[in-house]
Write a protein that holds these residues in place. Structure first.
Motif, PDB file in Angstrom:
ATOM      1  N   THR A 167       5.606 -55.263  -4.911  1.00  0.00           N
ATOM      2  CA  THR A 167       5.275 -56.602  -4.435  1.00  0.00           C
ATOM      3  C   THR A 167       5.152 -57.535  -5.639  1.00  0.00           C
ATOM      4  O   THR A 167       4.294 -57.339  -6.497  1.00  0.00           O
ATOM      5  CB  THR A 167       3.963 -56.600  -3.639  1.00  0.00           C
ATOM      6  OG1 THR A 167       4.112 -55.735  -2.518  1.00  0.00           O
ATOM      7  CG2 THR A 167       3.649 -58.006  -3.130  1.00  0.00           C
ATOM      8  N   GLU A 172       5.706 -65.042  -3.283  1.00  0.00           N
ATOM      9  CA  GLU A 172       5.421 -63.622  -3.102  1.00  0.00           C
ATOM     10  C   GLU A 172       6.545 -62.978  -2.294  1.00  0.00           C
ATOM     11  O   GLU A 172       6.986 -63.541  -1.276  1.00  0.00           O
ATOM     12  CB  GLU A 172       4.083 -63.415  -2.400  1.00  0.00           C
ATOM     13  CG  GLU A 172       3.655 -61.954  -2.327  1.00  0.00           C
ATOM     14  CD  GLU A 172       2.202 -61.793  -1.925  1.00  0.00           C
ATOM     15  OE1 GLU A 172       1.815 -60.667  -1.572  1.00  0.00           O
ATOM     16  OE2 GLU A 172       1.450 -62.788  -1.968  1.00  0.00           O
ATOM     17  N   VAL A 189       8.484 -58.776  -1.502  1.00  0.00           N
ATOM     18  CA  VAL A 189       8.654 -57.351  -1.773  1.00  0.00           C
ATOM     19  C   VAL A 189      10.075 -57.129  -2.282  1.00  0.00           C
ATOM     20  O   VAL A 189      11.048 -57.503  -1.615  1.00  0.00           O
ATOM     21  CB  VAL A 189       8.394 -56.498  -0.518  1.00  0.00           C
ATOM     22  CG1 VAL A 189       8.658 -55.023  -0.806  1.00  0.00           C
ATOM     23  CG2 VAL A 189       6.964 -56.692  -0.022  1.00  0.00           C
TER      24      VAL A 189
END
Length: 300
Positions: A176, A188, A190
């Motif tokens: 992440t 943000e 992944v």
């Protein structure tokens, strides 16, 4: 002090961190980091969890976690004490000499039967189990991050890697990624890391915040009522409403910024030596020393 604790302590001191600051960043208890540096492994949780703390601590200090994990003992259990005392044996009566013939006859019969089986039937052998293979260390890759604007703080799985542009050795897999910069929206996502990666990001400016969020332009005068925080350097801060517990603001604020909030509020800062508190127009001075993490309530 063992080699593991020595490396951790030297790396932490080289970064200018104390145990309280490191524990605050990692969101763990200080005693966990003290036990790792003092090699008091019996005071740590079960080995899988303790190794996870060690890995996160190494990443925070900019160390390669694999050699440190290899130094961590696989088990911290203490061996049970062996019983050394023996009870006295009761005297036994002598065995008649002719009784030794019986076990000798039985032994000769067993030897004859074993020889017959060996000569006239194919023998079988128990396969030797393969030697256990030590697990290979996790794959390390090179990750390069560039941002616009430069200087943004880069986090991987919640741990600070540094400020962009940067290059770091990290473990492969799904991670992440989070990027933060004052005045810009947090990014943000992944990402899957399998080989060396070079990533570039352009951050989006944050929309103007309404009161009581911080004003984008620093002011020089403080309101006559309420709390005003003047930043003489860069510091992380979290402000919480003193009545409802609702979080009013959290982030990293640059030098020269001034924030104002109605009372009561609870303020937590990560660099108290650069934050000056002004309550109802009266200057209360700085909230603490440089690099000190301080939580303080203002108002009833």
């Amino acid at each position: 002090m063992c080699e593991l604790g020595k490396r951790l302590k030297e790396a932490r001191e080289a970064k200018g961190l104390d145990l309280a600051q490191a524990a605050e960043v990692l969101k763990v208890r200080r005693v966990i980091l003290e036990a790792l540096e003092d090699c008091r492994f019996d005071e740590l949780p079960e080995p899988p969890l303790a190794r996870g703390y060690l890995k996160r601590y190494a990443q925070l200090l900019g160390l390669d976690a694999a050699p440190l994990l290899a130094l961590y003992p696989m088990s911290t259990a203490q061996p049970a004490a062996l019983e050394s005392a023996s009870s006295p044996k009761a005297p036994t009566a002598p065995i008649p000499g002719w009784l030794w013939v019986v076990p000798l006859v039985i032994l000769l019969r067993l030897l004859g039967w074993w020889g017959y089986r060996s000569l006239y039937r194919p023998g079988t052998s128990t396969p030797t189990p393969p030697a256990p293979v030590a697990p290979s260390p996790p794959q390390q890759i090179s990750l390069r991050i560039a941002t616009q604007p430069t200087g943004a703080r880069v986090y991987l799985d919640g741990f600070l890697l540094g400020q962009a542009p940067l290059e770091a050795r990290v473990e492969a897999g799904e991670r992440t990624l989070r990027i933060e910069a004052p005045g810009y929206q947090k990014y943000e996502q992944v990402i899957t890391l399998q080989t060396d990666r070079s990533l570039s990001f352009t951050l989006t400016p944050a929309p103007p915040a309404s009161s009581p969020s911080p004003s984008p332009n620093p002011t020089t005068s403080a309101p006559a009522t309420g709390l005003t925080l003047r930043f003489e350097g860069t510091s992380w801060i979290r402000v919480t409403d003193g009545r409802t517990g609702r979080q009013l603001y959290e982030g990293t604020v640059a030098a020269g910024t001034q924030l104002s909030y109605p009372l009561p509020v609870v303020v937590r800062v990560g660099n108290a030596g650069v934050v000056r508190a002004i309550v109802n127009g009266q200057d209360r001075g700085r909230m603490g020393n440089a690099g000190q993490v301080v939580t303080q309530r203002f108002g009833q």
